[in-house]
Design a protein around this motif. Structure first.
Motif, short mmCIF file in Angstrom:
data_model
loop_
_atom_site.label_atom_id
_atom_site.label_comp_id
_atom_site.label_asym_id
_atom_site.label_seq_id
_atom_site.Cartn_x
_atom_site.Cartn_y
_atom_site.Cartn_z
N ALA A 1 1.07 -1.18 -0.06
CA ALA A 1 -0.05 -0.09 0.03
C ALA A 1 0.91 1.36 -0.17
N VAL A 2 1.95 1.34 0.78
CA VAL A 2 2.71 2.40 0.99
C VAL A 2 3.28 2.87 -0.45
N ALA A 3 3.74 1.66 -1.12
CA ALA A 3 4.57 1.73 -2.45
C ALA A 3 3.62 2.17 -3.58
N VAL A 4 2.43 1.65 -3.65
CA VAL A 4 1.49 2.07 -4.73
C VAL A 4 0.86 3.50 -4.10
N LEU A 5 0.68 3.80 -2.90
CA LEU A 5 0.07 5.14 -2.60
C LEU A 5 0.93 6.23 -2.91
N THR A 6 2.24 5.97 -2.73
CA THR A 6 3.36 6.88 -3.10
C THR A 6 3.32 7.19 -4.39
N ALA A 7 3.28 6.30 -5.22
CA ALA A 7 3.33 6.57 -6.85
C ALA A 7 2.20 7.15 -7.06
N LEU A 8 1.03 6.82 -6.67
CA LEU A 8 -0.03 7.77 -7.05
C LEU A 8 -0.10 9.05 -6.63
N SER A 9 0.54 9.26 -5.44
CA SER A 9 0.48 10.49 -4.68
C SER A 9 1.82 11.50 -5.31
N VAL A 10 2.76 10.96 -6.42
CA VAL A 10 3.55 11.90 -7.02
C VAL A 10 2.98 13.17 -7.77
N PRO B 1 -15.51 7.42 -16.72
CA PRO B 1 -15.01 7.25 -18.12
C PRO B 1 -16.30 7.14 -19.15
N LEU B 2 -17.22 6.28 -19.06
CA LEU B 2 -18.23 6.39 -20.01
C LEU B 2 -18.94 7.28 -20.07
N SER B 3 -18.95 8.24 -19.15
CA SER B 3 -20.00 9.59 -19.20
C SER B 3 -19.01 10.68 -19.69
N GLY B 4 -17.92 10.46 -19.82
CA GLY B 4 -16.81 11.60 -20.31
C GLY B 4 -16.11 12.19 -19.34
N GLY B 5 -16.11 11.51 -18.05
CA GLY B 5 -15.26 11.99 -16.87
C GLY B 5 -13.89 11.90 -17.34
N ALA B 6 -12.89 12.55 -16.14
CA ALA B 6 -11.72 12.64 -16.44
C ALA B 6 -10.75 11.49 -15.66
N SER B 7 -11.71 10.50 -15.18
CA SER B 7 -11.04 9.33 -14.54
C SER B 7 -10.02 8.78 -15.15
N SER B 8 -8.68 8.45 -14.67
CA SER B 8 -7.72 7.68 -15.32
C SER B 8 -7.78 6.02 -15.28
N VAL B 9 -7.28 5.54 -15.83
CA VAL B 9 -7.39 3.93 -15.45
C VAL B 9 -6.92 3.57 -14.54
N VAL B 10 -5.90 4.07 -13.76
CA VAL B 10 -5.59 3.47 -12.50
C VAL B 10 -6.57 3.98 -11.50
N ASP B 11 -7.26 5.35 -11.69
CA ASP B 11 -8.26 5.66 -10.66
C ASP B 11 -9.48 4.62 -10.80
N VAL B 12 -9.77 4.31 -12.05
CA VAL B 12 -10.85 2.99 -12.13
C VAL B 12 -10.61 1.98 -11.45
N MET B 13 -9.15 1.36 -11.58
CA MET B 13 -8.69 -0.05 -11.18
C MET B 13 -8.70 0.19 -9.74
N TRP B 14 -8.38 1.22 -9.11
CA TRP B 14 -8.16 1.35 -7.64
C TRP B 14 -9.74 1.57 -7.16
N ALA B 15 -10.64 2.09 -7.59
CA ALA B 15 -11.86 2.22 -7.23
C ALA B 15 -12.72 0.85 -7.25
#
Length: 355
Positions: free
Chosen positions: A10-19, A191-205
């Protein structure tokens, strides 16, 4: 406090996502921005730890005993020695965790509002991160579904209204499944409705949704097992038995059992103690023409001293007594008022709890 191995992931993944956020807030590049991103994550888990400590301190004040605080891939949890004894305790212990995060978020936000820390500095970014992450953790945990703290509050409310812990847990578990499905749908519809969510955001959710679904389902299964445990009696897990003397024949034992309409037979020693029980399969293998000359001891399994339980007990009390006795033998004798009432097999107890 225990740091689960998944916490490092979690620390490694969240650090990368927080950059990206750290870079946008401070303008730093290179290794410096990674240090700030790591500081964001450390601050987040420090807040999660305080969240869990709040659960533990309030639980102890209400009579529960916290055993450990664990930080994991999905945040953290507090392990207790037993379930909350009342709906009020369940709700109070649950709500204090998010309350701590909301208070911390307000403090961080108040420090920002004072406008004494220059915008764009590392300290300003840390204050911003503390406000946002604590606000999110507090609000998210108040969603009304297990395994979230808001689910515990809902569980307590339904429990208080229906006088049934089982009903409260199952209701909060199903709401938790709805919340989990909602998180996944929200992640996919962005993403389907034209939002700006990234693939990583979708996968995380989606991963969060899967975790919530798993936790809600586990809570429902646990509630069902708990209900089964509370309903355990000698009649539900045991089989009635008759007794014969240590020197009787197999034919006599079979006749006594048939007259009583039971299948299990317990042998009594000369001093009246349950000393053995008849192995059904072994007894069935003896030809009828020799059953009269076959000693019942020839098809019996000895019982060690202490392989008995109090047949008048129910629920947890009976299971605790069975746990003690089945350490000596997988089959034990149930006594009622000092007399043999039946046989209980460990395999039947496990099947009853899982049913």
């Amino acid at each position: 406090m225990i740091l689960a191995p998944s916490w490092l992931v979690a620390v490694a993944v969240l650090t990368a996502l927080s950059v990206p956020a750290a870079r946008a807030l401070t303008g730093l590049e290179g290794s410096a921005v990674w240090v700030v991103a790591l500081a964001f994550v450390v601050l987040l888990f420090a807040s999660v730890f305080l969240h869990e400590v709040a659960h533990g301190l309030v639980a102890r004040a209400r009579g529960q005993q916290p055993h450990e605080f664990v930080l994991t891939l999905w945040g953290g949890h507090t392990a207790f020695g037993g379930a909350a004894p009342t709906p009020a305790t369940n709700a109070i212990v649950a709500i204090v965790g998010p309350a701590v995060n909301l208070l911390l978020g307000a403090l961080f936000w108040g420090a920002l509002a004072l406008d004494v820390v220059p915008r764009g500095t590392v300290l300003w970014a840390l204050l911003w991160s503390g406000a946002v992450t604590n606000g999110f953790v507090g609000v998210f945990n108040l969603l009304p579904g297990l395994p979230l703290d808001g689910g515990r509050v809902l569980e307590a409310a339904v429990w208080a209204a229906t006088k049934s812990r089982y009903t409260g847990t199952v209701a909060a578990g199903w709401v938790g499944r709805v919340v989990a499905a909602g998180v996944v749908v929200w992640a996919l519809l962005g993403p389907l409705s034209g939002g700006a969510s990234s693939v990583v955001d979708v996968m995380w959710a989606v991963l969060i949704g899967v975790f919530l679904w798993s936790g809600a389902s586990a809570a429902i299964r646990s509630a069902r097992s708990q209900r089964n445990v509370e309903g355990v009696t000698l009649d539900s897990v045991g089989h009635r038995a008759v007794t014969v003397g240590h020197g009787d024949s197999l034919a006599h034992a079979g006749a006594v059992a048939a007259a009583a309409g039971v299948q299990d037979v317990v042998l009594l020693s000369p001093d009246g103690r349950p000393a053995a029980y008849v192995d059904r399969a072994a007894a069935a293998s003896v030809p009828a023409q020799v059953a009269g000359s076959t000693p019942v001891t020839a098809v019996s399994v000895p019982l060690p001293v202490g392989a008995t339980v109090d047949g008048t007990l129910v629920g947890h009390a009976l299971l605790n007594d069975l746990a003690r006795a089945t350490r000596l033998s997988p089959v034990v004798v149930a006594l009622v008022d000092g007399r043999v009432a039946g046989l209980v097999r460990a395999s039947d107890v496990i099947a009853a709890i899982r049913a």
